[in-house]
Design a protein around this motif. Structure first.
Motif, mmCIF file in Angstrom:
data_model
loop_
_atom_site.group_PDB
_atom_site.id
_atom_site.type_symbol
_atom_site.label_atom_id
_atom_site.label_comp_id
_atom_site.label_asym_id
_atom_site.label_seq_id
_atom_site.Cartn_x
_atom_site.Cartn_y
_atom_site.Cartn_z
ATOM 1 N N CYS A 20 0.757 -1.144 0.026
ATOM 2 C CA CYS A 20 0.077 -0.019 -0.027
ATOM 3 C C CYS A 20 0.857 1.390 0.184
ATOM 4 O O CYS A 20 2.071 1.143 0.071
ATOM 5 C CB CYS A 20 -0.871 -0.124 1.058
ATOM 6 S SG CYS A 20 0.069 -0.032 2.568
ATOM 7 N N TYR A 393 -11.965 -1.747 -0.381
ATOM 8 C CA TYR A 393 -11.078 -1.859 -1.509
ATOM 9 C C TYR A 393 -10.773 -0.268 -1.880
ATOM 10 O O TYR A 393 -11.561 0.696 -1.464
ATOM 11 C CB TYR A 393 -11.749 -2.406 -2.754
ATOM 12 C CG TYR A 393 -13.184 -1.484 -3.273
ATOM 13 C CD1 TYR A 393 -13.085 -0.550 -4.342
ATOM 14 C CD2 TYR A 393 -14.283 -1.805 -2.826
ATOM 15 C CE1 TYR A 393 -13.857 0.361 -4.641
ATOM 16 C CE2 TYR A 393 -15.342 -1.151 -3.445
ATOM 17 C CZ TYR A 393 -14.953 0.068 -4.349
ATOM 18 O OH TYR A 393 -16.340 0.757 -4.623
ATOM 19 N N HIS A 433 -3.417 1.042 -8.821
ATOM 20 C CA HIS A 433 -3.166 -0.005 -8.208
ATOM 21 C C HIS A 433 -4.706 -0.413 -7.260
ATOM 22 O O HIS A 433 -5.444 0.659 -7.348
ATOM 23 C CB HIS A 433 -2.334 0.393 -6.991
ATOM 24 C CG HIS A 433 -0.790 0.053 -7.509
ATOM 25 N ND1 HIS A 433 -0.389 -0.954 -8.374
ATOM 26 C CD2 HIS A 433 0.253 0.897 -6.973
ATOM 27 C CE1 HIS A 433 0.807 -0.533 -8.528
ATOM 28 N NE2 HIS A 433 1.228 0.445 -7.761
ATOM 29 N N SER A 435 -6.253 -2.319 -4.214
ATOM 30 C CA SER A 435 -6.003 -2.851 -2.935
ATOM 31 C C SER A 435 -7.405 -3.409 -2.366
ATOM 32 O O SER A 435 -8.456 -2.771 -2.435
ATOM 33 C CB SER A 435 -5.363 -1.765 -1.926
ATOM 34 O OG SER A 435 -5.273 -2.453 -0.512
ATOM 35 N N ARG A 450 -2.995 -6.496 -2.789
ATOM 36 C CA ARG A 450 -2.788 -5.633 -3.762
ATOM 37 C C ARG A 450 -2.623 -6.114 -5.062
ATOM 38 O O ARG A 450 -1.735 -7.015 -5.330
ATOM 39 C CB ARG A 450 -1.821 -4.127 -3.225
ATOM 40 C CG ARG A 450 -2.020 -3.219 -4.112
ATOM 41 C CD ARG A 450 -1.004 -2.218 -3.655
ATOM 42 N NE ARG A 450 -0.772 -1.011 -4.358
ATOM 43 C CZ ARG A 450 -1.546 0.269 -3.948
ATOM 44 N NH1 ARG A 450 -2.269 0.206 -2.695
ATOM 45 N NH2 ARG A 450 -1.576 1.213 -4.483
#
Length: 459
Positions: A20, A393, A433, A435, A450
């Motif tokens: 992250c 998310y 990205h 997550s 991720r």
């Protein structure tokens, strides 16, 4: 495919990042991307915080150095990175550990934090057996206790990695991140059974009861056929009993979602396992209902002699005594030949959250009816108890680390139940990205993963 608004950035290979961003994401994780510096020489002073590295070359840690201007270079290279680790991370450290995930490194490495050597995977010249051994396929994870004084909380920490390359690819090639070690717990927290058990060659449901007096039973060493332990030529029913305490080193980590696993080794031929007078499993199958009756159906079919027995139960299950001693009683039936607990029983351990909950990304990217891209995650509860918690998310812009879109939902899953979680990917010209997190009912993060979205979605 009709989806003409997707611009392919690279081959569609989904890579799990488990990371992250440092500034914007949850307190339990810090992404170590950008601002990595390298130098192709060797000195132990490169590991220290005081060393000035501003003249070093900045690189992308997710790409081998071979494609970043270091073609045909073999030898020693140092990586350095500076990061502030907030003390708020401690509050998310369920297991009181913090892990540095560095991905794969080609070929060997030594990992330093603030000048202190934390760990290594091979090292040229340090161990002759490893001198020419590549660890390029090993994903590096270095773990530290959350109270380790070598960690500088709320201050800048210096990460230094000494890499030795023997040829071919060179250096780091995966995302790097820091996380509290609440994700991979398997085999970390356990307590072993005593090798000596109370034993009797007879059969009665009373043998499972906590108040049954077994003082006259024989003491037997588990891990061998009962024939070799002094009971030759016996086939039929026998019982093993043992009391055990779960130490505070385990109970202090218990949460509402904690599941214990009893590893009992191989049992010849058939078995029923009782905990505090209640049946919890037979022939490697968990029993979820509360029942105490004695039945003989468990000894039908082929022998289970070659199957290691593992039984799981929630710490909140009324059959388990969370704050006092527990009695485990094992009813064994041998149909012929050797019999009994033929493999030494292992332990009682806390089951890792990622062993309890299965996240399936096999349909991670799909096109919905509106001709838009969806992310799809299957969540399955593999525990013997219901799971109550939440999923959340986030979408992040890779270059700017800007939070782009978020969402969350509560979930309740019965034992062996599953559900699909579907999210439409926002349209943007930036690479994203994705997550995904699963938390328990008290919002403690259990699983955090991720992925890269390998597309740019045009407006």
């Amino acid at each position: 495919m009709k989806l003409n608004k997707i611009l392919l950035l690279s081959t569609i290979v989904i890579s799990l990042l488990n990371s992250c961003t440092e500034k914007h994401f949850a307190d339990s994780e810090i992404l170590l991307d950008g601002a990595w510096r390298v130098k192709t020489s060797d000195s132990i002073k490169y590991s220290t915080s005081a060393y000035e590295d501003s003249t070093w070359i900045e690189i992308d840690e997710q790409k081998p150095l071979d494609v970043q201007g270091f073609r045909d270079y073999d030898g020693i290279v140092w990586y350095r990175y500076h990061v502030v680790i907030p003390s708020s991370v401690k509050n998310k450290a369920v297991m009181k550990k913090i892990s540095f995930h560095l991905g794969q490194i080609d070929d060997s490495d030594r990992f330093y934090l603030n000048g202190h050597l934390i760990g290594s995977n091979g090292e040229l010249g340090l161990n002759p057996a490893d001198s020419l051994k590549s660890f390029a396929q090993v994903s590096r994870v270095y773990e530290m206790d959350i109270n380790d004084k070598r960690i500088l909380w709320d201050r800048e920490n210096t990460i230094a990695i000494r890499v030795v390359d023997f040829g071919g690819g060179l250096g780091m090639n995966s995302p790097a991140f820091i996380t509290t070690s609440h994700i991979k717990l398997r085999n970390l927290l356990s307590t072993s059974f005593n090798t000596k058990w109370k034993f009797i060659m007879a059969d009665s449901i009373n043998f499972s009861r906590e108040d049954y007096d077994d003082k006259k039973w024989t003491i037997i060493d588990a891990g061998q056929e009962w024939e070799t332990a002094g009971f030759p030529d016996y086939d039929g029913y026998a019982w093993y009993r043992q009391c055990f305490d779960v130490p505070k080193s385990l109970t202090k980590y218990f949460t509402d979602q904690t599941v214990l696993e009893f590893n009992l080794g191989k049992i010849d031929d058939y078995d029923q396992v009782y905990l505090n007078g209640q049946l919890i499993g037979e022939n490697n199958k968990d029993i979820h209902s509360l029942k105490q009756d004695l039945n003989n159906n468990f000894k039908k079919g082929n022998s289970w002699a070659n199957t290691p027995r593992r039984y799981r139960i929630s710490v909140d299950d009324p059959r388990f005594h969370r704050h006092s001693s527990n009695l485990i009683a094992i009813r064994v039936f041998d149909s012929g030949g050797g019999g009994g607990m033929i493999e030494r029983p292992g332990s009682v351990k806390i089951v890792s959250p990622d062993e309890q909950l299965l996240l399936d990304y096999s349909k991670f990217l799909s096109i919905n009816k509106a001709n838009k891209l969806d992310t799809v995650v299957l969540i399955k509860n593999r525990a013997s108890s219901s799971f109550t918690g939440s999923v959340s998310y986030s979408f992040w812009k890779k270059k700017t680390k800007e939070l782009f879109a978020v969402g969350a939902s509560r979930i309740v899953l019965k034992p062996m139940d599953s559900t699909w979680f579907r999210i439409s990917v926002p349209q943007t010209l930036d690479e994203l990205h994705f997550s995904f997190k699963v938390s328990d009912a008290k919002d403690a993060v259990l699983i955090s993963e991720r992925k890269n979205i390998p597309f740019v979605l045009k407006n």
